[in-house]
Design an enzyme around this catalytic site. Structure first.
Site, PDB file in Angstrom:
ATOM      1  N   HIS A  34       0.864  -1.180   0.000  1.00  0.00           N
ATOM      2  CA  HIS A  34       0.000   0.000   0.000  1.00  0.00           C
ATOM      3  C   HIS A  34       0.904   1.235   0.000  1.00  0.00           C
ATOM      4  O   HIS A  34       2.058   1.168   0.426  1.00  0.00           O
ATOM      5  CB  HIS A  34      -0.870   0.074   1.255  1.00  0.00           C
ATOM      6  CG  HIS A  34      -1.726  -1.119   1.520  1.00  0.00           C
ATOM      7  ND1 HIS A  34      -1.249  -2.267   2.103  1.00  0.00           N
ATOM      8  CD2 HIS A  34      -3.050  -1.323   1.315  1.00  0.00           C
ATOM      9  CE1 HIS A  34      -2.232  -3.138   2.243  1.00  0.00           C
ATOM     10  NE2 HIS A  34      -3.336  -2.592   1.772  1.00  0.00           N
ATOM     11  N   ASP A  52       2.390   1.902   3.333  1.00  0.00           N
ATOM     12  CA  ASP A  52       3.375   0.925   3.818  1.00  0.00           C
ATOM     13  C   ASP A  52       4.790   1.431   3.584  1.00  0.00           C
ATOM     14  O   ASP A  52       5.683   1.215   4.404  1.00  0.00           O
ATOM     15  CB  ASP A  52       3.231  -0.417   3.090  1.00  0.00           C
ATOM     16  CG  ASP A  52       1.901  -1.078   3.310  1.00  0.00           C
ATOM     17  OD1 ASP A  52       1.291  -0.834   4.362  1.00  0.00           O
ATOM     18  OD2 ASP A  52       1.472  -1.851   2.431  1.00  0.00           O
TER      19      ASP A  52
END
Length: 433
Positions: free
Chosen positions: A97, A100
């Site tokens: 993501h 992340d």
């Protein structure tokens, strides 16, 4: 060095080395493809490099060596850890993501600049590495702004913010050569039906996906767009409940041709299905794009995201993948080591054992298919009769069928032979026959 292990290589089933592949041989050809092409195994950034081991009842237990005091130092160290991990395990892909990779800034513009810095470091590594991006996605569920949804938020500014995150991540995924892009609607659903304008939220969700398709085509991103079904958690009831629900939604809103599905094992069990069931529903509709490989605990009612080491389940899953002739993307390990498994090396053990479980599952699925296909053909063989063919070809009517059976005194159905099938399954798995 973050992982105190040697490079993991294939040594075969007779090896006594626990940190060696017994079944996963990337160059071995099975059913017309090399193993690496059947799988395209990926490490999930969020569970592997971001997780600190928190749960609803306790604080962090992981003191990963890549966690630094400065958030940018942490972001860059995680990239180092990613490529070291992939080098040592032979995992050739990763997924992430946007949040992340790096922390969120005060504004979206600032967040994008921070993200770009980390992406540049990944691109530098990629120049001298075989590691590739499987798919990217945007985190539209963690920040408080998404507490009431992203695409289905009652606030159009939240909708716009979510759309902007997806726009940026489509750009990044294309820039890194990703094979696909995943949308998961963790906050797209409801907690209280009476407070929900269901028709409006459905319209908003469809409009959001339409804009994703339009932007993907405009920038020339050739990867596959995918939706990941899940019935609940964190939302009480999610709109992407299961494969059938998502496919119906796509059909209804003329989006069917633009999306495939990313099927997760644990999400299937939360929806009351087996992993293989969801894979088959996607496959039969030509929509099996990628897999989030994990498993759940059937005694627990939440998404435990355990590593997939159950060979029965991997065999049944690979049966469906064989029937699909592979995947557009691959197998992403959306799985986390247990909270008490605090050593970085535990992450290596988890991935190696799971890759072996799927590799063995592939080999067993080939044998199982050879045994099961004749049983299926025998079970439905009576449709090869004249009346059976007329039914299948649409060349009969209710009147003709009524006249065909109205004077019959008995209609017998052949034995299902389920017990024989279960013997065959065990014979294949344990006997290797």
């Amino acid at each position: 060095m973050y992982f105190n292990v040697e490079k993991v290589v294939y040594e075969g089933p007779s090896s006594k080395n626990l940190l060696a592949y017994k079944f996963y041989n990337p160059e071995e050809e099975i059913a017309g493809k090399k193993m690496r092409d059947w799988f395209r195994f990926a490490v999930a950034y969020w569970h592997t490099f971001n997780s600190r081991g928190e749960d609803p009842f306790g604080s962090a237990t992981f003191e990963r060596p890549w966690f630094k005091k400065d958030p940018m130092d942490t972001a860059f160290a995680k990239v180092d850890a990613l490529f070291e991990f992939c080098e040592k395990t032979g995992v050739e892909y990763f997924t992430f993501h946007d949040r992340d990779l790096a922390h969120e800034g005060l504004t979206l513009r600032e967040s994008n600049k921070i993200l770009d810095k980390v992406v540049e470091k990944i691109k530098e590594y990629m120049k001298s590495s075989n590691v590739k991006l499987l798919w990217g996605t945007a985190n539209l569920f963690s920040h408080p702004r998404y507490a009431q949804g992203a695409a289905t938020s009652p606030n159009p500014l939240v909708f716009s913010y979510a759309a902007s995150q997806v726009k940026k991540m489509l750009d990044v995924t294309k820039e890194l050569g990703g094979l696909g892009y995943v949308l998961w609607g963790g906050r797209e659903g409801y907690d209280n039906l009476l407070l929900t304008d269901s028709a409006l939220e459905e319209k908003l969700f469809a409009r959001f996906l339409e804009m994703v398709v339009e932007y993907k085509e405009r920038i020339g991103f050739n990867g596959v767009l995918m939706i990941e079904p899940k019935p609940k958690e964190p939302t009480k009831h999610q709109y992407d409940f299961d494969a059938s629900t998502v496919l119906y939604f796509l059909k209804k809103h003329n989006l069917f041709e633009h999306f495939k599905l990313n099927i997760e094992a644990n999400h299937a069990t939360l929806a009351g299905h087996t992993f293989a069931h969801e894979l088959r529903v996607a496959r039969l509709n030509g929509k099996l794009g990628s897999i989030d490989a994990n498993r759940g605990d059937l005694l627990l009612g939440w998404d435990t995201d355990q590593f997939p080491t159950d060979v029965y389940e991997t065999t049944f899953a690979m049966y469906e993948v064989l029937e699909n002739n592979g995947l557009d993307c691959g197998f992403n390990f959306d799985a986390k080591v247990r909270r008490a498994s605090i050593d970085p090396e535990d992450i290596v053990y988890a991935h190696v054992s799971s890759m072996d479980a799927f590799a063995l599952g592939l080999k067993l699925a080939v044998k199982l298919r050879e045994k099961v296909k004749p049983m299926i053909e025998e079970r439905y063989s009576e449709y090869n009769s004249e009346i059976g063919m007329k039914i299948l070809e649409g060349k009969t009517t209710l009147d003709e069928l009524s006249s065909y059976v109205e004077d019959l005194t008995d209609v017998r159905v052949k034995s299902l032979k389920q017990e024989l099938l279960e013997m065959v399954i065990n014979d294949v798995i344990f006997g290797g026959r």
